[in-house]
Scaffold this motif. Structure first.
Motif, PDB file in Angstrom:
ATOM      1  N   LYS A   1       0.746  -1.176   0.115  1.00 40.44           N
ATOM      2  CA  LYS A   1      -0.029   0.078  -0.169  1.00 40.44           C
ATOM      3  C   LYS A   1       0.719   1.454  -0.233  1.00 40.44           C
ATOM      4  O   LYS A   1       0.442   2.175  -0.775  1.00 40.44           O
ATOM      5  CB  LYS A   1      -0.852  -0.090   1.153  1.00 40.44           C
ATOM      6  N   LYS A   2       1.831   1.284   0.739  1.00 40.93           N
ATOM      7  CA  LYS A   2       2.944   2.196   0.664  1.00 40.93           C
ATOM      8  C   LYS A   2       3.494   2.538  -0.578  1.00 40.93           C
ATOM      9  O   LYS A   2       3.696   3.834  -0.990  1.00 40.93           O
ATOM     10  CB  LYS A   2       3.830   2.266   1.972  1.00 40.93           C
ATOM     11  N   ALA A   3       3.870   1.410  -1.178  1.00 43.89           N
ATOM     12  CA  ALA A   3       4.574   1.479  -2.526  1.00 43.89           C
ATOM     13  C   ALA A   3       3.650   2.277  -3.569  1.00 43.89           C
ATOM     14  O   ALA A   3       4.157   2.994  -4.463  1.00 43.89           O
ATOM     15  CB  ALA A   3       4.923   0.155  -3.002  1.00 43.89           C
ATOM     16  N   LEU A   4       2.207   1.965  -3.471  1.00 41.14           N
ATOM     17  CA  LEU A   4       1.224   2.577  -4.428  1.00 41.14           C
ATOM     18  C   LEU A   4       1.252   3.988  -4.129  1.00 41.14           C
ATOM     19  O   LEU A   4       0.756   4.721  -5.091  1.00 41.14           O
ATOM     20  CB  LEU A   4       0.065   1.922  -4.147  1.00 41.14           C
ATOM     21  N   LYS A   5       1.537   4.420  -2.862  1.00 41.68           N
ATOM     22  CA  LYS A   5       1.696   6.175  -2.914  1.00 41.68           C
ATOM     23  C   LYS A   5       2.849   6.596  -3.658  1.00 41.68           C
ATOM     24  O   LYS A   5       3.026   8.012  -3.436  1.00 41.68           O
ATOM     25  CB  LYS A   5       1.807   6.430  -1.730  1.00 41.68           C
ATOM     26  N   ASN A   6       3.951   5.997  -4.200  1.00 42.82           N
ATOM     27  CA  ASN A   6       5.043   6.515  -5.030  1.00 42.82           C
ATOM     28  C   ASN A   6       4.525   6.421  -6.302  1.00 42.82           C
ATOM     29  O   ASN A   6       4.390   5.713  -7.133  1.00 42.82           O
ATOM     30  CB  ASN A   6       6.156   5.479  -4.710  1.00 42.82           C
ATOM     31  N   ASP A   7       4.180   7.753  -6.606  1.00 44.62           N
ATOM     32  CA  ASP A   7       3.479   8.198  -7.862  1.00 44.62           C
ATOM     33  C   ASP A   7       4.439   7.735  -9.019  1.00 44.62           C
ATOM     34  O   ASP A   7       3.989   7.445 -10.387  1.00 44.62           O
ATOM     35  CB  ASP A   7       2.869   9.418  -8.143  1.00 44.62           C
ATOM     36  N   GLN A   8       5.650   8.182  -8.777  1.00 42.70           N
ATOM     37  CA  GLN A   8       6.602   8.117  -9.873  1.00 42.70           C
ATOM     38  C   GLN A   8       6.977   6.519 -10.153  1.00 42.70           C
ATOM     39  O   GLN A   8       7.247   5.987 -11.264  1.00 42.70           O
ATOM     40  CB  GLN A   8       8.134   8.623  -9.600  1.00 42.70           C
ATOM     41  N   LEU A   9       6.931   5.545  -9.226  1.00 42.21           N
ATOM     42  CA  LEU A   9       6.930   4.214  -9.226  1.00 42.21           C
ATOM     43  C   LEU A   9       5.782   3.570 -10.344  1.00 42.21           C
ATOM     44  O   LEU A   9       6.126   2.843 -11.058  1.00 42.21           O
ATOM     45  CB  LEU A   9       7.147   3.471  -7.927  1.00 42.21           C
ATOM     46  N   ILE A  10       4.939   4.337  -9.894  1.00 42.87           N
ATOM     47  CA  ILE A  10       3.573   3.697 -10.893  1.00 42.87           C
ATOM     48  C   ILE A  10       3.773   4.172 -12.212  1.00 42.87           C
ATOM     49  O   ILE A  10       3.607   3.375 -13.165  1.00 42.87           O
ATOM     50  CB  ILE A  10       2.174   4.431 -10.185  1.00 42.87           C
ATOM     51  N   ILE A  11       4.290   5.313 -12.690  1.00 48.30           N
ATOM     52  CA  ILE A  11       4.522   5.761 -13.728  1.00 48.30           C
ATOM     53  C   ILE A  11       5.564   5.188 -14.580  1.00 48.30           C
ATOM     54  O   ILE A  11       5.558   4.767 -15.707  1.00 48.30           O
ATOM     55  CB  ILE A  11       5.071   7.453 -13.859  1.00 48.30           C
ATOM     56  N   CYS A  12       6.655   4.794 -13.708  1.00 45.02           N
ATOM     57  CA  CYS A  12       7.860   3.748 -14.149  1.00 45.02           C
ATOM     58  C   CYS A  12       7.432   2.631 -14.564  1.00 45.02           C
ATOM     59  O   CYS A  12       7.700   1.868 -15.629  1.00 45.02           O
ATOM     60  CB  CYS A  12       8.806   3.833 -13.205  1.00 45.02           C
ATOM     61  N   ALA A  13       6.241   1.855 -13.636  1.00 46.99           N
ATOM     62  CA  ALA A  13       5.726   0.696 -14.171  1.00 46.99           C
ATOM     63  C   ALA A  13       4.911   0.585 -15.265  1.00 46.99           C
ATOM     64  O   ALA A  13       5.071  -0.527 -16.152  1.00 46.99           O
ATOM     65  CB  ALA A  13       4.995  -0.010 -12.681  1.00 46.99           C
ATOM     66  N   LEU A  14       4.011   1.531 -15.233  1.00 51.05           N
ATOM     67  CA  LEU A  14       3.477   1.618 -16.651  1.00 51.05           C
ATOM     68  C   LEU A  14       4.050   1.839 -17.820  1.00 51.05           C
ATOM     69  O   LEU A  14       3.854   1.182 -18.789  1.00 51.05           O
ATOM     70  CB  LEU A  14       2.329   2.714 -16.474  1.00 51.05           C
ATOM     71  N   GLY A  15       5.189   2.534 -17.685  1.00 45.65           N
ATOM     72  CA  GLY A  15       6.268   2.919 -18.873  1.00 45.65           C
ATOM     73  C   GLY A  15       6.903   1.591 -19.083  1.00 45.65           C
ATOM     74  O   GLY A  15       7.084   1.261 -20.378  1.00 45.65           O
ATOM     75  N   MET A  16       7.307   0.687 -18.175  1.00 39.12           N
ATOM     76  CA  MET A  16       7.737  -0.663 -18.335  1.00 39.12           C
ATOM     77  C   MET A  16       6.925  -1.546 -19.336  1.00 39.12           C
ATOM     78  O   MET A  16       7.313  -2.404 -20.218  1.00 39.12           O
ATOM     79  CB  MET A  16       8.218  -1.352 -17.160  1.00 39.12           C
ATOM     80  N   PHE A  17       5.512  -1.573 -18.799  1.00 43.17           N
ATOM     81  CA  PHE A  17       4.553  -2.302 -19.713  1.00 43.17           C
ATOM     82  C   PHE A  17       4.477  -1.688 -21.265  1.00 43.17           C
ATOM     83  O   PHE A  17       4.554  -2.573 -22.051  1.00 43.17           O
ATOM     84  CB  PHE A  17       2.993  -2.173 -19.223  1.00 43.17           C
ATOM     85  N   LEU A  18       4.486  -0.179 -21.213  1.00 44.40           N
ATOM     86  CA  LEU A  18       4.249   0.269 -22.804  1.00 44.40           C
ATOM     87  C   LEU A  18       5.398  -0.019 -23.351  1.00 44.40           C
ATOM     88  O   LEU A  18       5.546   0.063 -24.805  1.00 44.40           O
ATOM     89  CB  LEU A  18       3.894   1.732 -22.712  1.00 44.40           C
TER      90      LEU A  18
END
Length: 456
Positions: free
Chosen positions: A227-244
């Protein structure tokens, strides 16, 4: 935290040792991304639509395992570090699972599907077990942002060399070991690759060090950390970028053998040369990355590369596939440009971990790595399902002498149109939402270091 030893320059030997872990992973991951769909449809004898379903189900089941595993290894304490021991412990089971997946027992149609699903799921779980610790190591081997890019450059080059070796040798070795029986040939070739990969995993473990220690000891539960990791907005962007970013590569990589065989009408040797050329070009792409990041912000470089790739992908429709010199040259250029951004993308994972410590006061390298591997696997699941689904939808006939015009259109869509969409979406994501540019990372590194000095 970022102590003095964590911002020092790393030796070339340690960077090579670190990169050997990715070489091991790619030596066994390459047959999966480039040959598994072909193996299942044309050798093992499973319908393309069923293959698409297997890919989708396995990857989604497996992907949800990754964040929990990453959160668990973040809590590891040992004299070897938090992440390196897991990579070593899981290497043997992983290599055995690869051999099992390319083994083809004499079973009925339903049992074949069950065996394929079970072995593919087992391999996927064990791949996470070695790859998440390795990716986490990339976050803690150094706290220096420039050295982090350099490590990822070495890593991507080594991974590409392993992929080139695999692509260039797999089909000829299948013929050699199988003596005309491609089922037997695939099994023994993958067995050989597994032994080499195991040696490389051990070398990576022995030659690397975890330098970046967490600022605060993590005593929270696994779910709370997620849950805490999900607050890291840049991690989420990075992860979505990995997908794309991975999506176009996986789609084009899986369909390249179909494109070579049915559109360019190449034999096994020339098909191998075509695919190997793309990987060799990727090595050059990784090598030239510092020529751009040395003078320009790496985020800006990444975004411009994506725009170039949109144009290059769509240009596939304009090239005569019968003009082998032109299409080989074009594929070479496309592959150079594509891999230029790979070291940058993987360095974003460590940057997002630094950002998380700066903002949330807690390092979670395992969760950062597993989150990105989660989206990478979802990308692999979606791309594999799309490849199998479009081939089935467009009327692809396995091992046919000549495919229909509709089937050829489907192969072109997978080779050019769909990758272009992925690259365009990647550019939009980083253009609008990603903020860890050179200026921001300089501020984060300085403040983390100052906090350490102030605590002395």
């Amino acid at each position: 935290m970022i102590p003095n030893k964590a911002v020092e320059k790393l030796s070339v030997f340690e960077k090579i040792g670190f990169s050997s872990g990715d070489a091991a992973c790619n030596l066994l991951f390459n047959p999966i991304t480039m040959f598994l769909a072909f193996f299942y449809t044309d050798i093992y004898g499973i319908n393309a639509g069923v293959v698409a379903t297997i890919f989708l189900l396995v990857r989604f089941v497996d992907a949800f395992f990754d964040p929990f595993y990453g959160a668990m290894i973040d809590k590891t304490k040992s004299r070897w570090g938090r992440y390196r021991p897991w990579m070593l412990w899981c290497a043997v089971p992983f290599t055995i699972s690869c051999m099992m997946m390319f083994y083809t027992p004499d079973l009925g149609p339903t049992a074949k599907i069950i065996y394929a699903f079970g072995t593919y799921l087992l391999l996927s779980l064990l791949y996470s077990a070695v790859n998440i610790p390795f990716c986490s190591l990339g976050c803690v081997i150094t706290g220096n942002a420039k050295e982090r890019v350099s490590c990822q450059q070495y890593r991507c080059i080594a991974g590409a060399v392993a992929g080139l070796f695999c692509t260039f040798t797999l089909l000829p070795l299948v013929q050699y070991f199988g003596g005309g029986n491609r089922q037997t040939g695939f099994f023994w070739v993958v067995t050989l690759y597994s032994i080499i990969a195991l040696v490389l995993f051990v070398f990576c473990f022995r030659t690397t060090t975890e330098r970046v220690e967490p600022q605060n000891e993590n005593n929270d539960g696994i779910l709370k950390n997620i849950k805490k990791a999900l607050k890291n907005d840049q991690l989420i962007i990075c992860a979505l970028g990995m997908f794309l970013d991975c999506f176009p590569s996986f789609v084009r990589g899986a369909v390249a053998i179909y494109f070579a065989k049915y559109i360019m009408h190449l034999n096994d040797w020339m098909s191998t040369l075509f695919m190997s050329l793309g990987i060799f070009a990727g090595i050059i792409g990784c090598m030239i990355t510092p020529l751009f990041t040395r003078y320009f912000c790496k985020v800006a470089v990444y975004k411009y590369v994506k725009l170039c790739l949109v144009v290059l992908s769509l240009a596939f429709y304009l090239i005569d596939p019968g003009n082998l010199v032109l299409i080989f040259s074009f594929y070479f250029v496309l592959s150079v440009v594509h891999l230029t951004s790979a070291p940058i993308l993987w360095s974003f994972v460590g940057d997002a971990d630094d950002y998380g410590e700066w903002r949330l006061k807690q390092r979670m390298a395992g969760l950062c790595a597993s989150t990105n591997l989660f989206t990478l696997k979802v990308s692999l699941a979606v791309s594999g399902a799309i490849v199998g689904g479009i081939l089935s939808l467009y009327g692809y006939v396995p091992d046919a002498v000549q495919q229909s015009e509709r089937a050829i259109s489907g192969i072109y869509l997978l080779m050019a149109g769909i990758p272009a969409i992925g690259y365009a979406a990647s550019w939009i994501l980083f253009q609008v939402f990603y903020k860890l540019d050179k200026k921001m990372m300089g501020r984060i590194e300085h403040e983390l270091f100052s906090a350490k000095e102030g605590a002395k």
